[in-house]
Design an enzyme around this catalytic site. Structure first.
Site, short mmCIF file in Angstrom:
data_model
loop_
_atom_site.label_atom_id
_atom_site.label_comp_id
_atom_site.label_asym_id
_atom_site.label_seq_id
_atom_site.Cartn_x
_atom_site.Cartn_y
_atom_site.Cartn_z
CG ASP A 9 45.15 60.03 16.14
OD1 ASP A 9 44.47 59.22 16.77
OD2 ASP A 9 44.69 61.05 15.61
CG ASP A 58 44.79 65.33 13.77
OD1 ASP A 58 44.66 64.34 14.51
OD2 ASP A 58 43.87 65.81 13.08
CG ASP A 88 46.25 62.75 18.76
OD1 ASP A 88 45.87 61.67 19.24
OD2 ASP A 88 45.85 63.20 17.69
#
Length: 364
Positions: A56, A256, A260
């Site tokens: 990410d 995080d 996600d």
């Protein structure tokens, strides 16, 4: 009878049973010393087989310390009032962008309104009723769904901000776009070396982000990532991971945020940022980086690879010793006492091999 008793003594596969748990416990112990929490032996073994790592962007590839860089009013509304409206709307949001806008408002000593009927669309934006007026904060896709028109001047400004690597949040009041708040982030200094080290280990690196394509490519180029998938909703991140798995790849996802969590759960191995990461992301992950230090990823991959190799070697060694001891017992070359010594030697060797794994310097 003596040969039968000897065979019975050496036949028990103690070393074989010890091979996997001793190696895994040694590896988990070493990882803990480096600030990495591995929740299960299965996760460690899968990490050793990972050949694709998906990042990410916000809070993972970048520091995630988003700061408001531009406040652009598109009406006669003062910039301070625009921030007040946006921060009030974002006051209940869990997204990093919303938190950054809220922190900026507090630093500017701007008093907020109490939002009503707060709603959050994951990966798109938020809406609320403030002073009997409907406020929407989010991206272009969210505005299109809400039937809020964005003129060409606004689109041009958004494009300029993206080329600067900035993330933009659009603000609308009563179906009219009234302003833009841009936030800037900084890529982690170690990101370039990490991507290179992972590539040298024959591990593909992919960027999966909800950010606009231009912003995503800006940071991907800085980190040296060529495979970029942008403007993704949480379910689209999951679909990308599933597609990679269908191609025969073993995927590790690193993230995080709340957005996600589904991707972390879907991936073969999910790694969460322990400090900055949301509770849901940490709970959904298999491994947590307690210091949010992604420079530990090459170390973790080397450790996992070595653990898998150690397990295979220990199993092979234990089986070899067992077959050798059984053969010698059948031929009468071992008695119960010597057979017991040979049998226990296999267990000792397996434990010693795991000990070497615990003390090896994988971070060098």
């Amino acid at each position: 009878i003596t040969r039968a008793v000897t065979i019975l003594v050496v036949f028990c596969p103690c070393a074989l049973v010890l091979a996997t748990p001793t190696a895994i416990m040694a590896a988990i112990g070493q990882a803990t010393k480096h600030g990495i929490i591995i929740k299960s032996g299965e996760a460690l073994e899968k990490m050793g087989k990972v050949n694709t790592i998906a990042f990410d962007k916000t809070g993972t590839l970048t520091y995630g310390k988003l700061e408001v860089s531009d406040v652009i009013s598109l009406t006669e509304l003062a910039e301070k009032e625009l921030v007040r409206i946006a921060a009030s709307c974002e006051s209940k949001s869990e997204h990093p962008l919303g938190k950054s806008i809220l922190e900026y408002a507090k630093n500017q000593n701007i008093k907020l309104h109490q939002p009503e009927e707060f709603k959050m669309q994951s990966g798109k934006g938020v809406s609320a009723i403030i002073n009997n007026e409907k406020i929407i904060c989010g991206n272009e896709k969210y505005f299109e769904e809400a039937n809020v028109k964005i003129d060409e001047n606004v689109k041009t400004k958004l494009s300029e901000l993206r080329l600067q690597g900035k993330v933009s949040v659009l603000i609308a009041k009563n179906q009219e776009c009234i302003g833009i708040i841009a936030l800037s982030d900084v890529i982690r200094e170690e990101a370039i070396s990490i991507v290179k080290k992972l590539s040298d280990m024959k591990t593909d690196v992919v960027l999966l982000t909800g950010d606009n394509n231009k912003t995503a490519k800006y940071f991907a180029e800085q980190a040296g990532i060529k495979n970029v998938h942008s403007e993704l909703l949480p379910e689209e991140k999951v679909n990308n991971i599933v597609n990679l798995q269908k191609e025969g790849k073993t995927v590790c996802m690193i993230g995080d945020g709340i957005n996600d969590a589904p991707a972390l759960k879907t991936a073969n191995v999910g790694i969460a940022m322990g400090i900055m990461g949301s509770d849901i992301a940490v709970e959904a992950s298999d491994i947590a980086l307690m210091k949010d230090d992604i420079s530990k990823l090459p170390y973790l991959k080397r450790l996992a690879n070595a653990t898998v190799k150690t397990i295979k070697f220990s199993i092979s060694l234990s089986m070899f010793i067992n077959f050798l001891a059984i053969s010698l017992s059948v031929l009468g070359m071992l008695n119960p006492t010597s057979g017991a010594l040979v049998h226990n030697a296999g267990s000792v060797f397996v434990v010693l091999i795991a000990t070497f794994l615990y003390d090896r310097k994988f971070d060098k």
